[in-house]
Motif scaffolding. Structure first.
Motif, PDB file in Angstrom:
ATOM      1  N   THR A 126      28.550  44.527  33.916  1.00 54.75           N
ATOM      2  CA  THR A 126      29.837  44.356  33.251  1.00 54.75           C
ATOM      3  C   THR A 126      30.417  42.987  33.572  1.00 54.75           C
ATOM      4  N   GLY A 127      30.278  42.572  34.848  1.00 59.53           N
ATOM      5  CA  GLY A 127      30.741  41.242  35.235  1.00 59.53           C
ATOM      6  C   GLY A 127      29.988  40.155  34.500  1.00 59.53           C
ATOM      7  N   ALA A 128      28.668  40.338  34.339  1.00 57.43           N
ATOM      8  CA  ALA A 128      27.865  39.359  33.606  1.00 57.43           C
ATOM      9  C   ALA A 128      28.337  39.253  32.161  1.00 57.43           C
ATOM     10  N   CYS A 129      28.631  40.386  31.543  1.00 59.87           N
ATOM     11  CA  CYS A 129      29.107  40.371  30.155  1.00 59.87           C
ATOM     12  C   CYS A 129      30.483  39.710  30.058  1.00 59.87           C
ATOM     13  N   CYS A 130      31.324  39.904  31.082  1.00 61.75           N
ATOM     14  CA  CYS A 130      32.625  39.221  31.099  1.00 61.75           C
ATOM     15  C   CYS A 130      32.442  37.709  31.199  1.00 61.75           C
ATOM     16  N   ILE A 131      31.457  37.298  31.997  1.00 57.72           N
ATOM     17  CA  ILE A 131      31.159  35.875  32.121  1.00 57.72           C
ATOM     18  C   ILE A 131      30.756  35.291  30.769  1.00 57.72           C
ATOM     19  N   TYR A 132      30.005  36.063  29.983  1.00 61.80           N
ATOM     20  CA  TYR A 132      29.591  35.582  28.662  1.00 61.80           C
ATOM     21  C   TYR A 132      30.788  35.395  27.738  1.00 61.80           C
ATOM     22  N   CYS A 358      36.175  42.526  27.077  1.00 60.60           N
ATOM     23  CA  CYS A 358      37.049  41.552  26.429  1.00 60.60           C
ATOM     24  C   CYS A 358      38.396  41.482  27.149  1.00 60.60           C
ATOM     25  N   THR A 359      38.958  42.628  27.469  1.00 57.90           N
ATOM     26  CA  THR A 359      40.264  42.677  28.142  1.00 57.90           C
ATOM     27  C   THR A 359      40.211  42.007  29.503  1.00 57.90           C
ATOM     28  N   PHE A 360      39.164  42.308  30.272  1.00 53.34           N
ATOM     29  CA  PHE A 360      39.032  41.710  31.600  1.00 53.34           C
ATOM     30  C   PHE A 360      38.872  40.196  31.504  1.00 53.34           C
ATOM     31  N   SER A 361      38.067  39.739  30.550  1.00 56.36           N
ATOM     32  CA  SER A 361      37.794  38.305  30.406  1.00 56.36           C
ATOM     33  C   SER A 361      39.047  37.546  29.996  1.00 56.36           C
ATOM     34  N   THR A 363      42.039  38.438  30.659  1.00 53.47           N
ATOM     35  CA  THR A 363      42.984  38.514  31.772  1.00 53.47           C
ATOM     36  C   THR A 363      42.618  37.561  32.899  1.00 53.47           C
ATOM     37  N   ILE A 364      41.302  37.463  33.224  1.00 52.83           N
ATOM     38  CA  ILE A 364      40.850  36.619  34.343  1.00 52.83           C
ATOM     39  C   ILE A 364      39.754  35.683  33.835  1.00 52.83           C
ATOM     40  N   PRO A 365      40.113  34.593  33.179  1.00 53.89           N
ATOM     41  CA  PRO A 365      39.102  33.683  32.605  1.00 53.89           C
ATOM     42  C   PRO A 365      38.625  32.622  33.599  1.00 53.89           C
ATOM     43  N   LEU A 366      38.114  33.047  34.749  1.00 56.12           N
ATOM     44  CA  LEU A 366      37.666  32.119  35.798  1.00 56.12           C
ATOM     45  C   LEU A 366      36.147  32.185  35.886  1.00 56.12           C
ATOM     46  N   LEU A 367      35.470  31.354  35.132  1.00 55.49           N
ATOM     47  CA  LEU A 367      34.020  31.439  34.974  1.00 55.49           C
ATOM     48  C   LEU A 367      33.274  31.281  36.293  1.00 55.49           C
ATOM     49  N   GLY A 368      33.504  30.184  37.000  1.00 57.75           N
ATOM     50  CA  GLY A 368      32.744  29.906  38.212  1.00 57.75           C
ATOM     51  C   GLY A 368      32.949  30.944  39.292  1.00 57.75           C
ATOM     52  N   LEU A 369      34.184  31.384  39.486  1.00 50.78           N
ATOM     53  CA  LEU A 369      34.469  32.343  40.554  1.00 50.78           C
ATOM     54  C   LEU A 369      33.947  33.737  40.222  1.00 50.78           C
ATOM     55  N   ILE A 370      33.970  34.117  38.954  1.00 44.71           N
ATOM     56  CA  ILE A 370      33.399  35.414  38.566  1.00 44.71           C
ATOM     57  C   ILE A 370      31.897  35.417  38.813  1.00 44.71           C
ATOM     58  N   ILE A 371      31.228  34.299  38.491  1.00 46.61           N
ATOM     59  CA  ILE A 371      29.792  34.191  38.739  1.00 46.61           C
ATOM     60  C   ILE A 371      29.491  34.361  40.219  1.00 46.61           C
TER      61      ILE A 371
END
Length: 421
Positions: A126-132, A358-361, A363-371
């Motif tokens: 799910t985290g990977a999909c949010c990163i996308y 979509c909602t999580f992304s 809300t928290i659009p921090l690409l590097g830190l999510i990775i």
């Protein structure tokens, strides 16, 4: 027991469990496409955290160790399948059965172990999909901000992708992704060619100007998380191996896993080293965001890679959807449930997954830190801890037999030596 286990070959019975098995080439394409995603473009930022020398040394070590852990995991699952006499065990089922055949102290925790492994799998994918979502939205904004008089917020571009993501989630057959994976792999290779072009076009900086061991020890975990996220992709490895029609070729010396990871490691290391060398501390969370947005070539390649990531979204979403539906929803529908009812429930789950990511992304659009978070937390458990646990439990009977034999022989020797027999 051992003789029976030797006679049973899970690979022979694997096809019985598969609706649409993939061949070796399709599996290799899925593996490369599933693992070759945003982590590659984030690798130069990872080298900024670690420095050049530490980054190279630790990357090679982590890559070898990650490959070894997957060997351990898949090999242990094979042993557990032989013992249970089944052709296929999903990851959560492997943990549960490992608790049954392992040390007795683990048996009462088998359901918790299965649930915990599924939670980590679902969370990581799910985290990977949010990163996308964040990557595609950021890339679209980076390109279209050049042409739009009004600079729209990032969430606007993410929301534009909602319908396309719903459409790709309607694809339920993993085999249908093979042609798209092939095209995406070709586009990825072209993208990397363009990445190298921009890197080497103005590679004026000296290698000595870059940090060798990083500036802050506190940043090392960020590098570790980025590398683990980029290379481990354990759920993808499990998914593609489980869907192979010839799974015995997965772990061979020149099998799918080793060839795939050799290709992936080369690309990751190359982009990480030269990307950081080129841009230094100015590197962004995705190296494509360092390209001049007004260049047509940069725009085309960024948008093309967005399509590759779009395909990866469908591949990565396949794992959590399969786990949630097959293990938790479908059994509760009952055997009398019609195909239409099952289809409606599954499609609703897929729509809900798109809404959630979509909602999580947004809300928290921090690409590097999510990775880094996904790599550090989820993959440390899935890729390092659980494989060791599975191997210990898979061979526990043999360990017990060996220790029992040793104790018996030692007691016999002591009695014979003392004459008290």
């Amino acid at each position: 027991m051992l003789a029976t286990m030797v006679d049973y070959d899970p690979h022979v019975h694997r096809v019985e469990y598969l609706k649409h098995p993939t061949n070796n080439l399709e599996t290799l394409l899925h593996l490369i496409k599933g693992c070759l995603g945003t982590g590659l473009l984030a690798m130069p930022e990872g080298f900024k955290y670690s420095g050049m020398i530490f980054g190279i040394v630790f990357f090679i070590f982590i890559a070898l160790f990650a490959t070894y852990c997957i060997h351990v995991l898949v090999g242990s699952q094979y042993i557990l399948c032989k013992k249970k006499k089944v052709g296929l065990l999903l990851y959560g089922d492997s943990i549960e059965y490992a608790c049954e055949v392992g040390p007795s102290c683990f048996r009462k925790y088998r359901k918790i172990g299965s649930l915990l492994s599924n939670i980590f799998l679902i969370s990581y994918q799910t985290g990977a999909c949010c990163i996308y979502w964040v990557f595609v939205g950021t890339s679209l904004k980076y390109v279209f901000d050049v042409y739009t008089p009004e600079k729209y917020e990032l969430y606007v571009y993410m929301l534009l992708m909602f319908i396309p993501h719903c459409l790709i989630m309607c694809v339920r057959n993993l085999k249908l992704f093979a042609p798209f994976s092939l095209v995406a792999d070709i586009v990825s290779l072209v993208t990397f060619g363009v990445v190298f072009y921009y890197i080497f076009e103005h590679l004026d900086s000296s290698f000595d100007e870059r940090d060798k061991i990083g500036r802050n020890v506190q940043d090392y975990p960020l590098f570790l998380g980025t590398v683990l996220f980029s290379l481990q992709s354990l759920p993808i490895c499990i998914s593609v191996e489980n869907n192979m029609e010839s799974p015995e070729h997965f772990l061979k010396p020149f099998g799918v896993l080793n060839i795939g990871f050799a290709i992936l490691s080369f690309f990751y290391l190359f982009v990480g080293i030269f990307g950081y060398w080129r841009y230094g501390d100015d590197i962004h969370s995705s190296i494509t965001l360092n390209f001049p947005p007004e260049d047509i070539l940069a725009e085309v390649i960024i948008l093309s890679y967005c399509l590759c990531i779009y395909v990866s979204y469908g591949l990565n979403a396949y794992v959590p959807i399969t786990i949630i539906y097959d293990e938790y929803l479908e059994p509760r529908l009952g055997e009398d449930a019609s195909k239409l009812k099952k289809l409606v429930v599954e499609m609703f789950l897929r729509l809900l997954f798109v809404i959630a990511t979509c909602t999580f992304s947004v809300t928290i659009p921090l690409l590097g830190l999510i990775i880094s978070f996904c790599g550090s937390v989820c993959l440390s458990a899935l890729g390092l801890i659980f494989p060791a646990f599975l191997e210990m439990c898979a061979y526990w009977e043999e360990v017990g037999m060996s220790s029992g034999l040793y104790s018996t022989l030692r007691s016999m020797y002591e009695k014979l030596s003392s004459g008290n027999y």
